[in-house]
Scaffold this active site. Structure first.
Site, PDB file in Angstrom:
ATOM      1  CG  ASN A  19      -2.191  -0.836   0.902  1.00  0.00           C
ATOM      2  OD1 ASN A  19      -3.034  -0.452   0.098  1.00  0.00           O
ATOM      3  ND2 ASN A  19      -2.276  -2.008   1.526  1.00  0.00           N
ATOM      4  CG  MET A  96       1.309  -5.411  11.615  1.00  0.00           C
ATOM      5  SD  MET A  96      -0.391  -5.562  11.032  1.00  0.00           S
ATOM      6  CE  MET A  96      -0.877  -7.039  11.917  1.00  0.00           C
ATOM      7  NE  ARG A  97       3.129  -2.192  18.703  1.00  0.00           N
ATOM      8  CZ  ARG A  97       3.191  -3.270  19.491  1.00  0.00           C
ATOM      9  NH1 ARG A  97       3.336  -4.469  18.956  1.00  0.00           N
ATOM     10  NH2 ARG A  97       3.093  -3.165  20.800  1.00  0.00           N
ATOM     11  CG  ASN A 113      -5.905   1.233   9.366  1.00  0.00           C
ATOM     12  OD1 ASN A 113      -4.808   0.901   8.916  1.00  0.00           O
ATOM     13  ND2 ASN A 113      -6.741   0.353   9.903  1.00  0.00           N
ATOM     14  CG  HIS A 115      -9.804  -3.614   8.105  1.00  0.00           C
ATOM     15  ND1 HIS A 115      -8.954  -4.215   9.010  1.00  0.00           N
ATOM     16  CD2 HIS A 115     -10.895  -4.411   8.037  1.00  0.00           C
ATOM     17  CE1 HIS A 115      -9.499  -5.319   9.464  1.00  0.00           C
ATOM     18  NE2 HIS A 115     -10.684  -5.467   8.889  1.00  0.00           N
TER      19      HIS A 115
HETATM   20  C1  GRF Z   1      -3.163  -4.780   3.900  1.00  0.00           C
HETATM   21  O1  GRF Z   1      -4.020  -5.839   3.545  1.00  0.00           O
HETATM   22  C2  GRF Z   1      -3.884  -3.755   4.720  1.00  0.00           C
HETATM   23  O2  GRF Z   1      -5.225  -3.623   4.379  1.00  0.00           O
HETATM   24  C3  GRF Z   1      -3.776  -4.317   6.113  1.00  0.00           C
HETATM   25  O3  GRF Z   1      -2.475  -4.867   6.169  1.00  0.00           O
HETATM   26  C4  GRF Z   1      -2.072  -5.236   4.865  1.00  0.00           C
HETATM   27  C5  GRF Z   1      -0.776  -4.524   4.614  1.00  0.00           C
HETATM   28  O4  GRF Z   1      -0.224  -4.887   3.370  1.00  0.00           O
HETATM   29  N1  GRF Z   1      -4.014  -3.301   7.109  1.00  0.00           N
HETATM   30  P1  GRF Z   1       0.950  -4.039   2.756  1.00  0.00           P
HETATM   31  O5  GRF Z   1       2.068  -4.014   3.801  1.00  0.00           O
HETATM   32  O6  GRF Z   1       0.466  -2.672   2.444  1.00  0.00           O
HETATM   33  O7  GRF Z   1       1.371  -4.804   1.536  1.00  0.00           O
END
Ligand code: GRF
Length: 214
Positions: A19, A96-97, A113, A115
Site C-alpha cells: 500500500n 501492526m500497532r 487506515n 483494512h
Molecule cells: C493490507 O491488507 C492492509 O489492508 C492491512 O495490512 C495489509 C498490509 O499490506 N491493514 P501491505 O504491507 O500494504 O502490503
C-alpha cells in the site's frame, strides 16, 4: 481537515509495504494532489516497506516498539518523528500497532487506515478468513479515519470485490489487495480536498447536495 495546498504524508508501516508502494506510485502521477510523502516510519527494522521508501528517495525512520516504559511513550516517540518531518496527514499502511492517545491527539481526524474488509464487517485480525467463514458474497477494502476504537472510525472510501465459491484466504486477499491499491490514493486525494466528520460519517466538503456542479 480543511483544504491545504501543501500536505506532507507520514506513512506508518510494519511489513511488505504494497500500500505504501501504491501511494509512492500515485504521488508523481499527481494522483495525491499537492501532497508528498515526507517520511516512512516503521516499528520493524527489517520491514521491506523501508526498502521501497529508500528506492523512492523518501526519508525513513525506525521506532522500535520494544523497550519503552509505556505504550504512550512509544506513541510520543512516533509523534516526535512525524512532527520533525512536518507531517500533517498520517497513513497507516499495514502498521501492526494499535494507536494510543498521544498519536490520536496530535493528529485529530488526520490519521487514515486501510483494512481488507467492508467495515463494519470483520474488523480486527484475519478479515479475509472471517469473510470466507461467514459466507459473504461480497467483500472489499475500507479506508477510514482512525479513532480509539479498532477499525471503527468514519469511512472515507470503500471498494468492493466478489467472493467466489472457490476462493481461499489467499485468492480473496489478492483480489482485495488490488482494490486497496486504488482505494488508498483515492482516500488521500478526497481527504486533501477537504471534508468534515459528522457523527459517524466523513463528508466531503462541499457536501454533494450543496455542490452546484454535482
Ligand atoms: C493490507 O491488507 C492492509 O489492508 C492491512 O495490512 C495489509 C498490509 O499490506 N491493514 P501491505 O504491507 O500494504 O502490503
Amino acid at each position: 481537515m480543511t483544504p491545504d495546498p501543501i500536505t506532507k504524508l507520514g506513512v506508518l508501516v510494519s511489513g511488505r509495504g504494497s500500500n505504501l508502494q501504491a501511494l509512492i506510485d500515485a504521488s508523481p502521477a499527481g494522483q495525491l494532489g499537492s501532497a508528498s510523502i515526507g517520511v516512512v516510519l516503521s516499528n520493524v527494522e527489517g520491514a521491506f516497506a523501508l526498502e521501497r521508501a529508500r528506492r523512492a528517495n523518501i526519508p525513513t525512520c525506525v521506532v522500535d516498539h520494544h523497550g519503552w516504559p509505556s505504550r504512550d511513550d512509544f506513541d510520543r516517540a512516533v509523534v516526535r518523528e512525524l512532527q520533525r518531518h512536518e507531517v500533517d496527514l498520517v497513513c497507516l499502511a499495514g502498521f501492526m500497532r494499535k494507536l494510543g492517545r498521544p498519536l490520536l491527539d496530535a493528529y485529530p481526524s488526520a490519521i487514515l487506515n486501510i483494512h481488507p474488509s467492508l467495515l463494519p464487517s470483520f474488523p480486527g485480525l484475519h478479515p479475509q478468513r472471517q469473510a470466507l467463514t461467514h459466507g459473504v458474497k461480497v467483500s472489499g477494502a475500507t479506508v477510514h479515519l482512525v479513532t480509539e476504537d479498532l477499525d471503527a472510525g468514519p469511512i472515507v472510501v470503500q471498494r468492493t470485490v466478489p467472493v467466489l465459491d472457490g476462493d481461499t484466504e489467499e485468492t480473496l486477499a489478492a483480489r482485495i489487495l488490488h482494490e486497496e491499491h486504488l482505494a488508498y490514493p483515492e482516500a488521500v486525494r478526497m481527504l486533501l480536498k477537504g471534508g468534515r466528520v459528522e457523527g459517524r460519517r466523513w463528508v466531503a466538503w462541499p457536501a454533494p447536495s450543496q455542490n452546484p456542479l454535482a
